[in-house]
Design a protein around this motif. Structure first.
Motif, PDB file in Angstrom:
ATOM      1  N   PRO B 192     -15.160  -8.468 -16.816  1.00  0.00           N
ATOM      2  CA  PRO B 192     -14.823  -7.047 -16.696  1.00  0.00           C
ATOM      3  C   PRO B 192     -14.878  -6.591 -15.243  1.00  0.00           C
ATOM      4  CG  PRO B 192     -17.078  -7.300 -17.464  1.00  0.00           C
ATOM      5  CD  PRO B 192     -16.514  -8.694 -17.354  1.00  0.00           C
ATOM      6  N   ALA B 193     -14.029  -5.665 -14.880  1.00  0.00           N
ATOM      7  CA  ALA B 193     -13.980  -5.212 -13.486  1.00  0.00           C
ATOM      8  C   ALA B 193     -13.370  -3.827 -13.410  1.00  0.00           C
ATOM      9  CB  ALA B 193     -13.144  -6.188 -12.650  1.00  0.00           C
ATOM     10  N   ILE B 194     -13.720  -3.118 -12.348  1.00  0.00           N
ATOM     11  CA  ILE B 194     -13.135  -1.802 -12.075  1.00  0.00           C
ATOM     12  C   ILE B 194     -12.446  -1.882 -10.718  1.00  0.00           C
ATOM     13  CG2 ILE B 194     -13.633   0.639 -11.637  1.00  0.00           C
ATOM     14  CD1 ILE B 194     -16.156   0.285 -13.414  1.00  0.00           C
ATOM     15  N   VAL B 195     -11.158  -1.585 -10.702  1.00  0.00           N
ATOM     16  CA  VAL B 195     -10.415  -1.612  -9.433  1.00  0.00           C
ATOM     17  C   VAL B 195     -10.738  -0.336  -8.656  1.00  0.00           C
ATOM     18  CG1 VAL B 195      -8.132  -1.558  -8.366  1.00  0.00           C
ATOM     19  CG2 VAL B 195      -8.542  -3.016 -10.371  1.00  0.00           C
ATOM     20  N   THR B 196     -11.296  -0.512  -7.465  1.00  0.00           N
ATOM     21  CA  THR B 196     -11.630   0.660  -6.641  1.00  0.00           C
ATOM     22  C   THR B 196     -10.833   0.681  -5.341  1.00  0.00           C
ATOM     23  OG1 THR B 196     -13.416  -0.498  -5.511  1.00  0.00           O
ATOM     24  CG2 THR B 196     -13.993   0.673  -7.528  1.00  0.00           C
ATOM     25  N   MET B 197     -10.067  -0.394  -5.092  1.00  0.00           N
ATOM     26  CA  MET B 197      -9.304  -0.477  -3.836  1.00  0.00           C
ATOM     27  C   MET B 197      -7.892  -0.961  -4.157  1.00  0.00           C
ATOM     28  SD  MET B 197     -12.176  -2.821  -1.964  1.00  0.00           S
ATOM     29  CE  MET B 197     -11.384  -2.996  -0.395  1.00  0.00           C
ATOM     30  N   LEU B 198      -6.920  -0.294  -3.609  1.00  0.00           N
ATOM     31  CA  LEU B 198      -5.526  -0.701  -3.782  1.00  0.00           C
ATOM     32  C   LEU B 198      -4.881  -0.679  -2.400  1.00  0.00           C
ATOM     33  CD1 LEU B 198      -3.044  -1.285  -5.625  1.00  0.00           C
ATOM     34  CD2 LEU B 198      -2.710   1.188  -5.745  1.00  0.00           C
ATOM     35  N   ARG B 199      -4.286  -1.830  -2.011  1.00  0.00           N
ATOM     36  CA  ARG B 199      -3.687  -1.874  -0.678  1.00  0.00           C
ATOM     37  C   ARG B 199      -2.475  -0.957  -0.578  1.00  0.00           C
ATOM     38  NH1 ARG B 199      -3.423  -8.119   1.254  1.00  0.00           N
ATOM     39  NH2 ARG B 199      -2.225  -8.308  -0.650  1.00  0.00           N
ATOM     40  N   GLY B 200      -2.265  -0.406   0.600  1.00  0.00           N
ATOM     41  CA  GLY B 200      -1.082   0.407   0.867  1.00  0.00           C
ATOM     42  C   GLY B 200       0.093  -0.488   1.223  1.00  0.00           C
ATOM     43  N   LEU B 201       1.251   0.130   1.400  1.00  0.00           N
ATOM     44  CA  LEU B 201       2.473  -0.638   1.656  1.00  0.00           C
ATOM     45  C   LEU B 201       3.360   0.104   2.650  1.00  0.00           C
ATOM     46  CD1 LEU B 201       4.166  -3.134   0.817  1.00  0.00           C
ATOM     47  CD2 LEU B 201       5.160  -1.734  -0.981  1.00  0.00           C
ATOM     48  N   LEU B 202       3.767  -0.633   3.672  1.00  0.00           N
ATOM     49  CA  LEU B 202       4.691  -0.102   4.674  1.00  0.00           C
ATOM     50  C   LEU B 202       5.872  -1.053   4.733  1.00  0.00           C
ATOM     51  CD1 LEU B 202       5.331   1.722   7.214  1.00  0.00           C
ATOM     52  CD2 LEU B 202       4.083   0.014   8.549  1.00  0.00           C
ATOM     53  N   PRO B 363      13.370   2.765   7.521  1.00  0.00           N
ATOM     54  CA  PRO B 363      12.047   2.750   6.876  1.00  0.00           C
ATOM     55  C   PRO B 363      12.182   2.514   5.376  1.00  0.00           C
ATOM     56  CG  PRO B 363      12.757   5.007   7.230  1.00  0.00           C
ATOM     57  CD  PRO B 363      13.869   4.135   7.753  1.00  0.00           C
ATOM     58  N   HIS B 364      11.224   1.809   4.811  1.00  0.00           N
ATOM     59  CA  HIS B 364      11.166   1.621   3.350  1.00  0.00           C
ATOM     60  C   HIS B 364       9.749   1.948   2.874  1.00  0.00           C
ATOM     61  CE1 HIS B 364      15.088  -0.081   2.343  1.00  0.00           C
ATOM     62  NE2 HIS B 364      15.039  -0.742   3.471  1.00  0.00           N
ATOM     63  N   GLY B 365       9.418   3.208   2.809  1.00  0.00           N
ATOM     64  CA  GLY B 365       8.111   3.608   2.286  1.00  0.00           C
ATOM     65  C   GLY B 365       6.986   3.427   3.295  1.00  0.00           C
ATOM     66  N   ALA B 366       5.969   4.255   3.181  1.00  0.00           N
ATOM     67  CA  ALA B 366       4.806   4.185   4.066  1.00  0.00           C
ATOM     68  C   ALA B 366       3.641   4.843   3.342  1.00  0.00           C
ATOM     69  CB  ALA B 366       5.091   4.890   5.390  1.00  0.00           C
ATOM     70  N   SER B 367       2.816   4.037   2.687  1.00  0.00           N
ATOM     71  CA  SER B 367       1.662   4.616   2.007  1.00  0.00           C
ATOM     72  C   SER B 367       0.407   3.870   2.421  1.00  0.00           C
ATOM     73  CB  SER B 367       1.845   4.542   0.488  1.00  0.00           C
ATOM     74  OG  SER B 367       2.104   3.228   0.086  1.00  0.00           O
ATOM     75  N   GLY B 368      -0.600   4.635   2.771  1.00  0.00           N
ATOM     76  CA  GLY B 368      -1.869   4.041   3.163  1.00  0.00           C
ATOM     77  C   GLY B 368      -2.588   3.451   1.956  1.00  0.00           C
ATOM     78  N   ALA B 369      -3.656   2.721   2.219  1.00  0.00           N
ATOM     79  CA  ALA B 369      -4.450   2.139   1.139  1.00  0.00           C
ATOM     80  C   ALA B 369      -5.211   3.236   0.391  1.00  0.00           C
ATOM     81  CB  ALA B 369      -5.434   1.130   1.723  1.00  0.00           C
ATOM     82  N   SER B 370      -5.497   2.972  -0.894  1.00  0.00           N
ATOM     83  CA  SER B 370      -6.342   3.879  -1.676  1.00  0.00           C
ATOM     84  C   SER B 370      -7.706   3.212  -1.859  1.00  0.00           C
ATOM     85  CB  SER B 370      -5.756   4.120  -3.069  1.00  0.00           C
ATOM     86  OG  SER B 370      -4.447   4.579  -2.972  1.00  0.00           O
ATOM     87  N   GLY B 371      -8.749   4.008  -1.760  1.00  0.00           N
ATOM     88  CA  GLY B 371     -10.075   3.463  -1.999  1.00  0.00           C
ATOM     89  C   GLY B 371     -10.937   4.528  -2.652  1.00  0.00           C
ATOM     90  N   ALA B 372     -11.708   4.161  -3.671  1.00  0.00           N
ATOM     91  CA  ALA B 372     -12.592   5.126  -4.330  1.00  0.00           C
ATOM     92  C   ALA B 372     -13.991   5.004  -3.731  1.00  0.00           C
ATOM     93  CB  ALA B 372     -12.633   4.845  -5.826  1.00  0.00           C
ATOM     94  N   ASP B 373     -14.638   6.137  -3.575  1.00  0.00           N
ATOM     95  CA  ASP B 373     -16.025   6.136  -3.085  1.00  0.00           C
ATOM     96  C   ASP B 373     -16.945   5.903  -4.281  1.00  0.00           C
ATOM     97  OD1 ASP B 373     -18.507   6.508  -2.096  1.00  0.00           O
ATOM     98  OD2 ASP B 373     -18.261   8.663  -1.704  1.00  0.00           O
ATOM     99  N   PHE B 374     -17.301   4.628  -4.496  1.00  0.00           N
ATOM    100  CA  PHE B 374     -18.027   4.311  -5.726  1.00  0.00           C
ATOM    101  C   PHE B 374     -19.542   4.511  -5.585  1.00  0.00           C
ATOM    102  CE2 PHE B 374     -16.631   0.437  -3.628  1.00  0.00           C
ATOM    103  CZ  PHE B 374     -17.808  -0.258  -3.420  1.00  0.00           C
ATOM    104  N   SER B 375     -19.936   5.308  -4.574  1.00  0.00           N
ATOM    105  CA  SER B 375     -21.349   5.730  -4.544  1.00  0.00           C
ATOM    106  C   SER B 375     -21.578   6.835  -5.585  1.00  0.00           C
ATOM    107  CB  SER B 375     -21.728   6.221  -3.144  1.00  0.00           C
ATOM    108  OG  SER B 375     -21.014   7.407  -2.853  1.00  0.00           O
ATOM    109  N   ASP B 376     -20.489   7.438  -6.084  1.00  0.00           N
ATOM    110  CA  ASP B 376     -20.617   8.450  -7.147  1.00  0.00           C
ATOM    111  C   ASP B 376     -21.280   7.790  -8.368  1.00  0.00           C
ATOM    112  OD1 ASP B 376     -18.664  11.177  -8.164  1.00  0.00           O
ATOM    113  OD2 ASP B 376     -19.860   9.990  -9.572  1.00  0.00           O
TER     114      ASP B 376
END
Lengths: 402, 402
Positions: B192-202, B363-376
């Motif tokens: 089992p796992a919880i995804v807390t980080m998703l890489r961005g794409l440029l 250009p073909h898209g520009a989105s930064g990485a997403s990350g959750a603050d899992f100290s919550d």
């Protein structure tokens, strides 16, 4: 001098000679398209008839493709072979023609009077200048200037598949002291020249394989070696920063220009700047300290003619491809050995491969450069004749590729 | 503990829950194909009806594309948003399916019992696990565990064009303490796992132009700069020999792993060797001293996704092309700024151009990485629940790309 009468006869006969050429140009002898097979045959028949009327012992000779026209005249003096071809390229796209390509027109243009029709400059026009010159000679002198063998083919525009087999089968008949070939480009419309050097051509296609299948770059990006990156590194390493090709032994057999040729080429006053400007460039990119003319005619090259890999359509697909491909060609000069270069190129590429990558090669032709030994006095005789006729010194030149 | 009764109820209800899922799977809600517009609507209606029966205040909400399903329950406790999507991908090529993709089958396989049908694992299956969990809770407890907002869309497989506009228009209604998204991959079927980080794409597409038109390499080879060669040099220079990306400032904002995450990831005992072997590789190619798992989840990349130029058909054409093209993408992590990287990449490429060459970018898209603050603390609560249910410690993981 007795040549004057012949030259005058050529001028007098120009209207009739032009009519003969136009008649030949009207035959749509497109060699690559089977639909025009009978027309190719008809063009060969036309030449056989015309040469027969001139007194040449000539015949149409079958091959697996289109026929050869072979004829002989004369029985003394040096023996000269004349090569030309009676077939032409396809004519599409038709909408780029102002007239029917097989209804040739004489037109006044800024370049002077021209004949506009398929084959007029490749190669029926050149071929007939030789025939008409001999016709005038024969009519004025009543005999031939030397022994001459006519060798006219009908497959040049479709790769000449029958040429070498026919030459091998008829080697004794076709053996002569020297051959005249009327199928290279005009260097420049106001300068007479004889092409004595033609660069060779070596082609290689290579495929770099990395992972065994296309991958998602979100999953394997960075981890799996990307074959496009490997291919790019290989291509980037084929030249050093001075423009020299880095394949081991590549320059073995590349001669330096003789002082004589260098002087002749400088005398041509070739407009390097205009040559570059015509295609949107300002600086030559090849080896440093070589002029463009020298590079075209007497220096070898390495060019990538095609590259492809991954997703190349509209939009974006974040694929990490399994394979990348390139087509690379080399122009060769002097006595460069195409097979040795192929071997050294393949070894160099194989040594550059990172772990887990493989390469496969496919050959695309390997022919060395051709060069004539123009110390033979016949070359100087020809050059003098050209210079006299044009009243401009003729030069021995090279040809970058055919 | 009171959760046991809920879990038991989920088990008891499995046959009926499975029937409900199969019913939803039978609706061919292919969002990208206008022919299935009514089916997308029908899937939304199905969810509205099912959630209404459960007591959710739910409605179908129009968008310029397919409708959203939005519902609310509960009036105390933390406020949780649940996101899922009811649309599916197209099903072609149909001959790769053993059964009708919209006639789902329960099958025994080496991996265990599976439901085979379009949408069963993306995303109707996941979506219904959440609904069924709540159904059991409601039936056992008579009330809701906390405040919950359902937010189900029907355009995820066609780029979610209505998602952001809808969220902006309904920001107050959709604002919650935390969001659960059930649309990433399973890391590994037993862990089992919880995804807390998703890489961005440029994404960047570049076109190098050299000469103003395609040239014959026999004439201009060596003299005119070949844009494929320029492009290859640029691509070859994007990584150094240790696998690091050479764009200035590229690693600004790339964080090192915390000791906690590093320990969790090592605990996953990911089989790096098998991961590579599955795609025919033996060695990771990316940055030295990083494991593949670290590279996928927490390191940035630069990959060429496509390259093309010159002649790419069968055989050989000795063209020297005017243009060469590449599509390049970057996966981003941490706080890497996509727009700064785009600017630095473009400047670096422009500086590498030799004389007479030009570059254009698309250009073909520009989105930064997403990350959750899992100290919550809610993250630890979720992780404990997952660990308890699976009886294996759950991990916080990353996702290389979506």
């Amino acid at each position: 001098m007795s040549l004057d009468a012949v030259l005058a006869r050529i001028d007098d006969d120009l209207p009739a000679a032009t009519e003969r050429l136009l008649d030949l140009l009207r035959i749509p002898s497109i060699s690559t398209d089977p639909a025009y097979k009978a027309d190719c045959d008809r063009a060969a028949d036309w030449l056989v008839r015309d040469l027969s009327e001139l007194g040449v012992e000539v015949s149409k000779r079958p091959t697996p493709g289109h026929p050869m026209v072979v004829g002989h005249v004369g029985d003394s003096g040096p023996h000269l072979l004349f090569y030309g071809h009676y077939d032409v390229q396809p004519v599409d796209p038709l909408d780029l023609w102002d007239n029917d390509p097989f209804d040739p027109q004489i037109e006044e243009t800024p370049k002077g009077t021209v004949i506009r029709g398929r084959g007029s400059s490749d190669d029926k026009g050149q071929l007939m200048t030789f025939v008409e010159a001999l016709r005038a000679w024969k009519n004025v002198k009543g005999d031939w200037p030397c022994r001459i063998t006519f060798f006219l083919e009908g497959e040049e525009e479709s790769g000449s598949p029958s040429l070498v087999p026919f030459m091998k089968e008829n080697a004794d008949e076709l053996k002569t002291d020297i051959a005249l070939i009327c199928d290279t480009g005009l260097f420049e419309s106001r300068t007479p020249a004889i092409v004595t050097m033609l660069r060779g051509l070596l082609g290689e296609e290579l495929t770099i394989t990395g992972p065994s299948l296309d991958l998602h770059s979100g999953m394997y990006g960075g981890i799996a070696m990307n074959p496009i990156r490997v291919l790019s590194q290989i291509i980037a390493s084929l030249h050093d920063e001075t423009g020299r090709i880095t394949i081991p032994g590549f320059y073995d057999g590349v001669p330096e220009l003789s002082d004589e040729l260098e002087a002749q080429w400088q005398g041509l006053a070739f407009n390097h700047q205009k040559f570059l400007e015509d295609v949107g460039l300002s600086e030559p990119a090849g080896e440093q300290d070589r002029t463009p003319l020298e590079m075209i005619w007497s220096r070898p090259t390495c060019e990538v003619n095609g590259i492809w890999g991954g997703y190349t359509g509209d939009g974006f697909k974040t694929v990490l491809p399994s394979r990348a491909h390139a087509k690379i060609s080399f122009r060769l000069v002097g006595t460069q050995d195409p097979l040795a270069i192929r071997e050294n190129f393949r070894a160099m590429v194989s040594e550059m491969l990172p772990p887990d990558c493989e390469v496969s090669f496919a050959p695309h032709g390997a022919s060395g450069a051709s060069g004539a030994d123009f110390s033979d006095p016949m070359f100087e005789a020809a050059r003098k004749a050209l210079s006299d006729e044009w009243n401009i010194p003729a030069a021995y030149i090279g040809c970058g590729g055919s």
